[in-house]
Structure formats: C-alpha cells, structure tokens
Motif scaffolding. Sequence first.
Motif, PDB file in Angstrom:
ATOM      1  N   PRO A  91       0.816  -1.216   0.000  1.00  9.40           N
ATOM      2  CA  PRO A  91       0.000   0.000   0.000  1.00  9.40           C
ATOM      3  C   PRO A  91       0.848   1.263   0.000  1.00  9.40           C
ATOM      4  O   PRO A  91       1.921   1.307   0.604  1.00  9.40           O
ATOM      5  CB  PRO A  91      -0.816  -0.117   1.286  1.00  9.40           C
ATOM      6  CG  PRO A  91      -0.008  -1.013   2.164  1.00  9.40           C
ATOM      7  CD  PRO A  91       0.713  -1.954   1.267  1.00  9.40           C
ATOM      8  N   GLU A  94      -0.398   7.001   1.422  1.00 11.54           N
ATOM      9  CA  GLU A  94      -1.765   7.476   1.673  1.00 11.54           C
ATOM     10  C   GLU A  94      -2.656   6.330   2.152  1.00 11.54           C
ATOM     11  O   GLU A  94      -3.507   6.510   3.039  1.00 11.54           O
ATOM     12  CB  GLU A  94      -2.342   8.102   0.408  1.00 11.54           C
ATOM     13  CG  GLU A  94      -1.683   9.413  -0.023  1.00 11.54           C
ATOM     14  CD  GLU A  94      -0.336   9.216  -0.717  1.00 11.54           C
ATOM     15  OE1 GLU A  94       0.386  10.214  -0.899  1.00 11.54           O
ATOM     16  OE2 GLU A  94       0.001   8.050  -1.059  1.00 11.54           O
ATOM     17  N   ALA A  95      -2.466   5.158   1.566  1.00 10.27           N
ATOM     18  CA  ALA A  95      -3.269   3.999   1.970  1.00 10.27           C
ATOM     19  C   ALA A  95      -2.951   3.579   3.399  1.00 10.27           C
ATOM     20  O   ALA A  95      -3.854   3.255   4.184  1.00 10.27           O
ATOM     21  CB  ALA A  95      -3.026   2.843   1.009  1.00 10.27           C
ATOM     22  N   ALA A  98      -4.561   6.076   5.751  1.00 10.25           N
ATOM     23  CA  ALA A  98      -6.013   5.890   5.856  1.00 10.25           C
ATOM     24  C   ALA A  98      -6.342   4.707   6.750  1.00 10.25           C
ATOM     25  O   ALA A  98      -7.312   4.742   7.526  1.00 10.25           O
ATOM     26  CB  ALA A  98      -6.598   5.689   4.460  1.00 10.25           C
ATOM     27  N   TYR A  99      -5.558   3.662   6.669  1.00  8.29           N
ATOM     28  CA  TYR A  99      -5.796   2.484   7.519  1.00  8.29           C
ATOM     29  C   TYR A  99      -5.467   2.800   8.982  1.00  8.29           C
ATOM     30  O   TYR A  99      -6.230   2.466   9.894  1.00  8.29           O
ATOM     31  CB  TYR A  99      -4.944   1.317   7.026  1.00  8.29           C
ATOM     32  CG  TYR A  99      -5.288  -0.005   7.684  1.00  8.29           C
ATOM     33  CD1 TYR A  99      -6.345  -0.782   7.225  1.00  8.29           C
ATOM     34  CD2 TYR A  99      -4.550  -0.479   8.767  1.00  8.29           C
ATOM     35  CE1 TYR A  99      -6.669  -1.992   7.822  1.00  8.29           C
ATOM     36  CE2 TYR A  99      -4.861  -1.691   9.373  1.00  8.29           C
ATOM     37  CZ  TYR A  99      -5.922  -2.441   8.900  1.00  8.29           C
ATOM     38  OH  TYR A  99      -6.238  -3.623   9.497  1.00  8.29           O
ATOM     39  N   HIS A 192      -7.555  -5.227 -10.854  1.00 13.96           N
ATOM     40  CA  HIS A 192      -7.571  -4.941  -9.426  1.00 13.96           C
ATOM     41  C   HIS A 192      -7.435  -6.236  -8.640  1.00 13.96           C
ATOM     42  O   HIS A 192      -7.488  -7.340  -9.214  1.00 13.96           O
ATOM     43  CB  HIS A 192      -8.846  -4.207  -9.020  1.00 13.96           C
ATOM     44  CG  HIS A 192     -10.115  -4.965  -9.307  1.00 13.96           C
ATOM     45  ND1 HIS A 192     -10.703  -5.002 -10.539  1.00 13.96           N
ATOM     46  CD2 HIS A 192     -10.910  -5.728  -8.494  1.00 13.96           C
ATOM     47  CE1 HIS A 192     -11.801  -5.738 -10.512  1.00 13.96           C
ATOM     48  NE2 HIS A 192     -11.946  -6.200  -9.271  1.00 13.96           N
ATOM     49  N   ASN A 199     -13.123  -6.318  -0.624  1.00 21.12           N
ATOM     50  CA  ASN A 199     -12.730  -4.992  -1.096  1.00 21.12           C
ATOM     51  C   ASN A 199     -12.008  -5.092  -2.435  1.00 21.12           C
ATOM     52  O   ASN A 199     -11.146  -5.962  -2.622  1.00 21.12           O
ATOM     53  CB  ASN A 199     -11.802  -4.316  -0.077  1.00 21.12           C
ATOM     54  CG  ASN A 199     -12.451  -4.184   1.285  1.00 21.12           C
ATOM     55  OD1 ASN A 199     -13.527  -3.613   1.416  1.00 21.12           O
ATOM     56  ND2 ASN A 199     -11.811  -4.734   2.303  1.00 21.12           N
ATOM     57  N   VAL A 201      -9.333  -3.549  -4.646  1.00 19.99           N
ATOM     58  CA  VAL A 201      -8.165  -2.697  -4.442  1.00 19.99           C
ATOM     59  C   VAL A 201      -7.461  -2.472  -5.776  1.00 19.99           C
ATOM     60  O   VAL A 201      -7.071  -3.434  -6.447  1.00 19.99           O
ATOM     61  CB  VAL A 201      -7.201  -3.340  -3.431  1.00 19.99           C
ATOM     62  CG1 VAL A 201      -5.953  -2.486  -3.248  1.00 19.99           C
ATOM     63  CG2 VAL A 201      -7.913  -3.544  -2.090  1.00 19.99           C
ATOM     64  N   ASN A 220      -3.537   0.941  -3.842  1.00 20.07           N
ATOM     65  CA  ASN A 220      -4.141   2.160  -3.285  1.00 20.07           C
ATOM     66  C   ASN A 220      -4.933   1.939  -2.003  1.00 20.07           C
ATOM     67  O   ASN A 220      -5.623   2.842  -1.538  1.00 20.07           O
ATOM     68  CB  ASN A 220      -5.033   2.815  -4.340  1.00 20.07           C
ATOM     69  CG  ASN A 220      -4.229   3.359  -5.498  1.00 20.07           C
ATOM     70  OD1 ASN A 220      -3.221   4.035  -5.306  1.00 20.07           O
ATOM     71  ND2 ASN A 220      -4.655   3.057  -6.730  1.00 20.07           N
ATOM     72  N   SER A 221      -4.838   0.749  -1.424  1.00 20.50           N
ATOM     73  CA  SER A 221      -5.523   0.475  -0.172  1.00 20.50           C
ATOM     74  C   SER A 221      -4.844  -0.704   0.504  1.00 20.50           C
ATOM     75  O   SER A 221      -4.206  -1.524  -0.161  1.00 20.50           O
ATOM     76  CB  SER A 221      -7.004   0.153  -0.427  1.00 20.50           C
ATOM     77  OG  SER A 221      -7.693  -0.084   0.780  1.00 20.50           O
ATOM     78  N   ASN A 224      -7.230  -6.582   3.218  1.00 22.22           N
ATOM     79  CA  ASN A 224      -7.813  -7.051   4.470  1.00 22.22           C
ATOM     80  C   ASN A 224      -8.135  -8.537   4.403  1.00 22.22           C
ATOM     81  O   ASN A 224      -9.017  -8.953   3.641  1.00 22.22           O
ATOM     82  CB  ASN A 224      -9.098  -6.275   4.769  1.00 22.22           C
ATOM     83  CG  ASN A 224      -8.834  -4.819   5.100  1.00 22.22           C
ATOM     84  OD1 ASN A 224      -8.507  -4.484   6.227  1.00 22.22           O
ATOM     85  ND2 ASN A 224      -8.965  -3.944   4.103  1.00 22.22           N
TER      86      ASN A 224
END
Length: 403
Positions: A91, A94-95, A98-99, A192, A199, A201, A220-221, A224
């Motif tokens: 990630p 930024e990812a 955010a987490y 993706h 999710n 991603v 970008n994330s 999980n």
Amino acid sequence: MLMAAHVWTPPAAGNAHAGASFPVNDGIVKPGKADGKPYVYPKGNCGSCSAITAWDYISSTPSLSAVAGLIKAIGLDAALKGPFTGTLALPTNEAVAAYAAQFRGNVTAYPEVFNNFLTKLLTYHFILRSAPAWQLSTVALSVRYRNAWTATPHTVTFVVDPSVSKRAPGDWQWSRKSMHSRPMPRVFAVTHIVDEQGNEVTFASKDNFVLGGGVIHTINSVLNAYDIFPSVSAAAAGNPALSSLFDVLQQVSAALNISVVDQIDSTPGTLLAPTNDALNQSLSTLPITPTPAQLYAVLQYHFCPAPGGNVKGLLYFKFKANKFNPCLTLLGLTKPAPTLKLFFNQTLTDNNPLLPMKLTVDYLDLGGQPAQTNIVVPDVTTPLTAGHVVDKVLIPPLSALPL
C-alpha cells in the motif's frame, strides 16, 4: 437480587452491519485448495527482471516509505535483501495513513503486541509466488499469512479484464510443471485485487520486477484478510453475525457513559465475541432483564487482559495450558475474584487428525458450575487483541453480578 431495569433490546429482523462475513465453520471442514488454476510468472533469470533487490526497491521508493518503515519494524526487510521469488502488493503512504486512522487507543504503547498485529497484516500482502499483473484468468493466489486452525494459506484474488490482452513474454513459465513445455499463451490485464473482505483494491503501479524474478505492485488500499481488522468496532461492524454484540456494546456504553469498545481497543488481551444467535437466545431466556451494570459485568467476563501487556497473553490457537491459560477475566480483576477465569483448549474433531481441531472455552456459569462454549471462528486479530467468535454467551456466577 437482580434488578429489572431494561437496556438490551434484540435487533429487528434483517438488522446487520455492512461487510463481509467470517467463514464460520459449523461443520468443521478444511476450505478448498487455493491456486487451483494455472497462472504464469517470470523465471528466476527473466530478461525483464531488475538486478535491484526487493528491499532496495521498497526503501528507495518515496511512495512506499510508510510501509518500508513497518516492514523494517517487524524484521521482514532481511528476507527481502536477496533474490526474491514472490510477490508483494504494498500500500502507498496514503493507503497506510487511511488504515492507521482507523486505529483506536494508543496501539504503539504496546510495541510487542502491535508488531504481532503488523506481522499478520503485512504477511497477507506477501504472495507466495511471482504474480505479474497479466494472467490467464481471474485467479486466487496463496499468501504467506496462514490460517493456523485449518493449516491453509489465506488468499487474494487477481481479477482480469478479458478485453485487454497480450502475448506473455517468452521467458515466463506456467505455474504447473506439467505445462512447462507448452508455449506461452495470451494473457489478460489484471485490473484490481479483491481481498478476503470483498474490497476491490486498485493498483498505483504494476509489475516492478526485482532480483530473483519476484514482482512488486503498489496498491491504493491496505488488503484485508477476513480475520484482521483495524479495531474491535470494525471487526464487529464488519460482520453481520456480530451485529447484536455491537448493539449491546453501544447500548451499555451509552447507559453507563463509557466506551466499552475503546476500553478493549486500548488494552492488550483476548476477547470472546458471541454470535447473534447466542446473544439473542441467552439474554431473551434469562429470568430477569439485566441492568446496564449487569450487562457490563457480562461483557467483562468475555475479556482477558494480557498480564503486563505481554504478547503471550494474547491466546491464539494452538492453545496450551500455561501461566497465561487459563486467563483471568476483566471481571475477575475488577471484583477481584480469582476464580473468574477462562480456559482455552482443543481436542480432535471426531478423532480425526486431518480435520481442524475442536476449540472450546471452559468457564463458570450463572450457577457457579463448569460450562463450555465452542469457538466457531478463532484468531480474529485487531491491533491489541486476539478475538474468537463463540456460540454461547458467558453469564458469570450470580455472586459476580452487581445488584
């Protein structure tokens, strides 16, 4: 005697918090094998691969500085300083931010416990074999993070766009040895990744090949796994089977002007989470209507703080009897009542060593008698807790409940 002031109300039919479900094993069987479909990847001496190591690429890429720090903190960098044959889906800064914004409590106050969480989280981003973003079809791939109970890897799914294709490079190979003599096929662009919580991603960059034929994708994330969450409330809200528990936590917190969830999120320990069926059945059949204080005591009976914040006080499968197990519950600490303990144990399922073991927790019930609940989903991880979904509500002995 117990008082009759009302706080708990069953949720209406269909009330469930959004999110993917835990794969509850009612009839205990192992899940299907991952990597069932063939896929393609570079050979170790591929022409497109770089001479730079995976760690050199990560540590020199500005957009990965946050995850580089986490990898170094848990000591995973050492494994990435030589030839690398797997895949990292990492990630961006930024990812990661955010987490991290979803964390509750001061998780870094317990570095040993928090690093245990980070290790599980990051190894879910470590695919066991090289997986470029061009594949034959949508495919589920095994990751380094394993399910200890079922003895199988967790997975991520690479989703392809069948309208975008190219001929696979000649120095790539099939994942199955029996197919190595076949020519390289046309492959399709991976658009993706889908994680175990459903999710989707997207990629920030793809196919950064490194020494050894491995590949790094920037995403970008944060990915999980189905059993890793950034907080207890996220774990409860992310699963419909725990919506009643989430409601009880909220109602007790409001009635007592506290945050039960924040208390748990800020304390290293082991948490038992009853399912909706368990909560609805147990609380609706009690001879009285429990007060907020009594419900709080019941909730405290489901949590064992780790002594001294020791990571060994987080009870994961495989369970062993030692100084941390049986564990003293928060209710036992509060009373104090040294008998209010939980004992985590395991036995063979149907005397078959090939099946996941039967996991249970022993406790004292409302009448002070030995009782037992089954763990239906083990090892749900948040930054400071090891959680287990159980099929009964643990009602403590009457003497431990407030009047």
